[in-house]
Design an enzyme around this catalytic site. Structure first.
Site, PDB file in Angstrom:
ATOM      1  CB  SER A 165      49.483   2.841 -31.458  1.00 37.18           C
ATOM      2  OG  SER A 165      49.625   1.533 -30.634  1.00 37.18           O
TER       3      SER A 165
ATOM      4  CE  LYS B 183      49.719  -0.885 -32.912  1.00 35.04           C
ATOM      5  NZ  LYS B 183      49.352  -0.570 -31.818  1.00 35.04           N
TER       6      LYS B 183
ATOM      7  CB  SER C  48      46.318   2.008 -33.584  1.00 39.38           C
ATOM      8  OG  SER C  48      46.946   2.189 -33.470  1.00 39.38           O
TER       9      SER C  48
ATOM     10  CE  LYS D 237      49.334   3.870 -35.710  1.00 37.66           C
ATOM     11  NZ  LYS D 237      47.900   3.632 -34.851  1.00 37.66           N
TER      12      LYS D 237
END
Length: 346
Positions: A125, A128, A182, A287
């Site tokens: 992820s 993203k 997420s 992140k």
């Protein structure tokens, strides 16, 4: 005398008849009693067998009745790409649990620590972050409503989501959930509703990576569920540096929590990185990411010992180990802010 004999004989016949009648009455009862006893013996035998089986078999208690926690068989995770490549065998001075790490000074670009930083691995992820960057720079209306469809449901890993098909949120809310918690369906919806559709969006992701000089990076979809989304620590540090320059990405990725109205319900989503709520940290962008092929991943921009630091951790082994690695690096930078350490990948 003859009459007397007949009387005696008659009494004898009556006695025999009575005895026969008694036997006739007693026999069924005795037979029934025998059957009942036999059944009792069978039940007793079966009970004894079950008791023996219970003694020989391990005792299992339900979660409600067990006084102690029940033990569940441990199913090991599939090895990550980094484990298969032997990257965890490379040592570093901080004994990091991540097989790939890169720590640089954002202002001077000085490398403070590196470990297998050129290895190209799935990034989960962390994808993203590029998804958010493309959406933000496209200047699309953030108040435009987007609806989750069946196309947004994960068929790659079968992951769950509280955003059911038919849920409508604004593009800004989808961005918030994708970067902060997420949310896979939110991220996929952002790419699917991009002008030109999903293919055009993925093409934009790869074009931006090429423009930024991220030569080790490839994207095939906007969520990170695919292990074919890959990059290196060097490339990801570049992406973090650029994304940190976007105020919207800074705000949404470091938000501790966010509530959204879904129909008559209000759902609260929390940040996947608990360090954003820690008073010991000053995080400007972050992140997290995880799929089995990638291991636990984390990228951050943070102020440490008066320096702007970019941290990249890939393929960390253990649920909380990536956060532990970040803590180790913070303490290390605070104690040796000018040290340069290199381990592996050089």
């Amino acid at each position: 005398m003859h009459t007397r004999h007949r009387t005696v004989f008659g009494r004898f016949l009556q006695a025999c008849a009575f005895a026969a009648l008694s036997l006739a009455l007693v026999a069924p009862a005795a037979h029934a009693a025998e059957k009942k006893t036999s059944k009792k013996q069978q039940v007793s035998s079966a009970s004894a067998k079950r008791s023996t089986a219970r003694k020989s078999a391990p005792v299992r208690k339900s979660a409600h009745s067990a006084k102690a926690p029940t033990r569940v068989a441990y199913v090991p995770e599939r090895p990550s790409f980094g484990q298969l490549a032997g990257l965890h065998q490379v040592n570093d001075p901080l004994a990091l649990k991540s097989s790939v790490a890169l720590v640089i000074d954002q202002d001077t670009h000085e490398v403070l620590l590196s470990k297998n930083d050129h290895a190209v691995l799935p990034i989960a992820s962390l994808t993203k972050l590029m998804t958010g960057l493309i959406i933000s720079q496209a200047r699309l209306p953030m108040d435009e409503p987007l609806t989750i469809t069946q196309d947004d449901v994960d068929t790659e890993k079968g992951s769950r989501s509280r955003l059911t098909v038919g849920t409508t949120l604004t593009r800004g809310e989808m961005m918030h959930l994708a970067l902060m918690s997420s949310e896979n369906r939110a991220a996929h919806a952002l790419g699917r509703t991009f002008p030109g559709g999903l293919d055009a969006f993925v093409a934009q992701m790869n074009a931006k990576a090429k423009l930024l000089g991220m030569t080790d990076t490839q994207y095939v979809e906007p969520t990170g569920l695919s292990s074919r989304n890959q990059s290196s620590a060097r490339d990801l540090a570049t992406l973090v540096n650029v994304a940190h320059g976007d105020p919207l990405l800074r705000e949404l990725s470091t938000s501790p929590s966010h509530e959204v109205a879904v129909g008559r319900r209000t759902l609260q989503f929390n940040n996947t990185n608990r360090l954003v709520s820690s008073p010991a940290w000053d995080i400007g962008l972050q992140k997290t990411g995880y799929i089995s092929e990638a291991g636990r991943c984390l990228v951050m921009q943070a102020q440490v010992a008066g320096r702007k630091i970019i941290m990249v951790f890939l393929d960390s082994a253990g649920k909380f180990s990536r956060l532990g690695d970040a803590e180790r690096v913070r303490h290390w930078v605070e104690s040796r802010s000018h040290a340069v350490v290199t381990a592996g990948g050089k």
